[in-house]
Design an enzyme around this catalytic site. Structure first.
Site, mmCIF file in Angstrom:
data_model
loop_
_atom_site.group_PDB
_atom_site.id
_atom_site.type_symbol
_atom_site.label_atom_id
_atom_site.label_comp_id
_atom_site.label_asym_id
_atom_site.label_seq_id
_atom_site.Cartn_x
_atom_site.Cartn_y
_atom_site.Cartn_z
ATOM 1 C CG ASP A 135 80.929 54.695 54.640
ATOM 2 O OD1 ASP A 135 81.655 56.289 54.247
ATOM 3 O OD2 ASP A 135 80.166 54.950 55.325
ATOM 4 C CD GLU A 160 85.318 57.114 56.269
ATOM 5 O OE1 GLU A 160 84.297 58.761 56.436
ATOM 6 O OE2 GLU A 160 83.763 57.032 56.256
HETATM 7 C C1 NOJ Z 1 81.704 58.971 54.913
HETATM 8 C C2 NOJ Z 1 81.308 59.181 53.818
HETATM 9 O O1 NOJ Z 1 82.022 59.566 53.040
HETATM 10 C C3 NOJ Z 1 80.293 60.529 53.905
HETATM 11 O O2 NOJ Z 1 80.462 60.645 52.651
HETATM 12 C C4 NOJ Z 1 78.721 59.352 54.581
HETATM 13 O O3 NOJ Z 1 78.588 61.000 54.758
HETATM 14 C C5 NOJ Z 1 79.249 59.464 55.632
HETATM 15 N N1 NOJ Z 1 80.989 58.127 55.860
HETATM 16 C C6 NOJ Z 1 78.197 58.009 55.973
HETATM 17 O O4 NOJ Z 1 78.232 57.066 55.466
#
Ligand code: NOJ
Length: 538
Positions: free
Chosen positions: A208, A273
């Site tokens: 993430d 991500e």
């Molecule tokens: C990316 C995640 O996919 C999202 O759902 C989240 O709110 C943020 N990162 C913070 O962790």
């Protein structure tokens, strides 16, 4: 069965994202859980995916629905326990499906024992030890936050701790304090967390906020491009700054280099991500000794047009085999909704997924995409996303997070009780049960797509082949040539002619296609509006 070979198992693999709260509820408490996922392994195996990425299931207060983690090495009782997790991994492996979990290293929950200790809530010795796990600064002489950083969810990225008089940093909610990745003790803790899950049999991690871990050493303010207009959405606020010092600091790569070495020992797939919409930015985030791959988000940020599609598909060039290609996620309106809604939106999304299926890198379906689902309808009073409506994510993120419609009937068979996120029931034809027996359904179209993909990867040795993106049909058709395979998607709302190499054999067509299963195909075929075909050439 999955093999334990150390080869990069994800070469040629297809993935599936499970948003756990909304996938399948085994104990009728209204929230999806690990046992629910286990009960659907047959469905996932029939779909033909090689791995699932499960969103966070760790203990959490749920302020950001699991992305606020209170313990990185356990399971929240809402979702099961470590034994349920182990059973899920074992049974998934028996079916040839690997489990990828979500790491949330940029921030913890404020209820994590590290943050509680940092606040001084477990004694002076703990405060001393854990204070520096997070990022604290005194206010400047005139008061106020230490710098001008804004959070991804809007507003200042700093919150005052009244007891100490210091501010702490959070790029998301105030209850998601950012960890201090310049403190080696944080790195040590995390290497233990990775090993904990790898030893339990996970086959990889989705990281993430992978671009955000390490912050500028001096926490310098970002250059401000313009004043924040009153009422600006979170993205408008974000875009008022040049993000030189808060995110995408090169030092984060050192973390991934160490994680890569650990993952390589386990044959695990480390991917991030990687929210950079420019291929050059992606390139910097994915050095050869860093994460194996990263999500390419540009396709989630475009209007449906041949030109923009062409740009985001061909733009990454040689980088493409390090990318994960997804049309949707739990953070964006579902692709059929973004691409115009209704049947047209569904057909466009399938056409895009046909191209993704044969692009270098790894395609990933977001749960429900295989059913052609657009956003669920959540009444304003039922919305739960802490991020409110804004210009980019029109209805917040609730619409893409509504429960899976397994069958017609109460709550679409997701749960016997009202689900955690209440939404309007889906029509019968959008449920998995109804689509099961309909050959032309989206479910069966995706099953055929993944099956033909798997076959062609094996017989044609596609994994090592580069992609050659072209256009045909007066520019309306995006053509991907990869080795002996040609995938063509008609982006237009009109029928369009494409040229095919002599002797092409039709391997796949979307239901809207009128191309027909004749072999060999003529040198010119007509592609129905928004349809896609896959051919094998000699
Ligand atoms: C990316 C995640 O996919 C999202 O759902 C989240 O709110 C943020 N990162 C913070 O962790």
């Amino acid at each position: 069965m999955i093999s334990s070979s150390s080869e990069q198992w994800w070469a040629g693999a297809a993935g599936y994202q499970i948003y756990i709260r909304s996938f399948a509820d085994s104990n009728d408490d209204g929230v999806g859980d690990l046992e629910g996922i286990r009960s659907k392994l047959g469905y996932l195996s029939d779909l033909g995916v090689d791995f699932v990425w499960i969103t966070p299931f760790y203990p959490t207060p749920g302020d950001d629905w699991g992305y606020d983690v209170a313990d990185y090495c356990d399971v929240d009782p809402l979702f099961g326990d470590l034994d349920t997790f182990d059973r899920l991994v074992a049974e998934a492996h028996d079916r040839g499906i690997r489990i990828v979990t979500d790491l949330v290293p940029n921030h913890s929950s404020s209820s994590h024992r590290w943050f509680q200790a940092a606040l001084g809530n477990s004694g002076a010795a703990d405060r001393e030890r854990y204070r520096d796990y997070y990022i604290w600064r005194d206010p400047p002489p005139g008061g106020g936050p230490p710098n001008n950083w804004v959070g991804y969810f809007g507003g200042p990225a700093w919150t005052l701790d009244p007891d100490s008089g210091q501010y702490y940093l959070h790029l998301f909610l105030p209850s998601q304090p950012d960890l201090n990745w310049r403190n080696p003790a944080v790195g040590d803790e995390w290497e233990g967390i990775l090993r904990f899950w790898l030893d339990r049999g996970v086959s990889g991690f989705r990281v993430d906020v992978a671009g955000g871990l390490v912050k500028d050493a001096l926490l310098r303010s970002n250059p401000q491009l313009q004043p924040i207009p009153p009422g600006a959405s979170r993205w408008e606020q974000w875009d008022c700054f040049e993000h030189l010092h808060d995110v995408f600091q090169p030092e984060s790569q050192e973390v991934f280099r160490r994680w890569r070495a650990i993952c390589d020992r386990y044959g695990a797939f480390l991917h991030g991500e990687t929210y950079h919409l420019d291929p050059r930015g992606m390139d910097a985030l994915l050095p050869p000794d860093g994460m194996h791959g990263g999500y390419w988000f540009a396709p989630m940020h475009i209007e449906w047009s041949a030109d923009t599609l062409w740009e985001v598909l061909s733009g990454p060039g040689d980088l493409a085999d390090r990318l994960l290609w997804a049309a949707g996620s739990h953070d964006m309106p579902r692709a059929p909704t973004r691409f115009g809604g209704g049947e047209a939106g569904r057909e466009r999304t399938l056409a895009m997924n046909v191209l993704f299926a044969f692009a270098p890198g790894v395609p990933v379906l977001y749960q429900g995409e295989e059913l052609g689902l657009g956003d669920g309808h959540v009444a304003p009073e039922s919305k739960l996303d802490p991020v409110g409506p804004d210009s980019d994510v029109a209805a917040g993120r609730d619409g893409c997070r509504t429960p899976m419609p397994w069958m017609p009937g109460p709550f679409n068979g997701f749960s016997a009780v009202e689900p955690w996120l209440l939404s309007e029931p889906r029509p019968t034809e959008h449920t998995a049960a109804a689509q099961e027996d309909d050959e032309a359904s989206y479910l069966n179209s995706h099953r055929r797509l993944l099956a033909v993909r798997r076959r062609l990867f094996e017989t044609e040795g596609l994994a090592g082949e580069a992609a050659d993106w072209g256009r045909d049909g007066d520019g309306a058709v995006i053509v991907l040539r990869r080795g002996s395979v040609v995938a063509s998607a008609n982006t237009a709302d009109t029928e369009t002619t494409v040229q095919l190499p002599a002797g092409s054999e039709l391997m796949y067509e979307t239901p809207a296609s009128t191309c027909g299963a004749s072999a060999p195909l003529p040198a010119q075929v007509r592609l129905a509006p928004r349809s896609a075909i896959v051919c094998r050439t000699n």
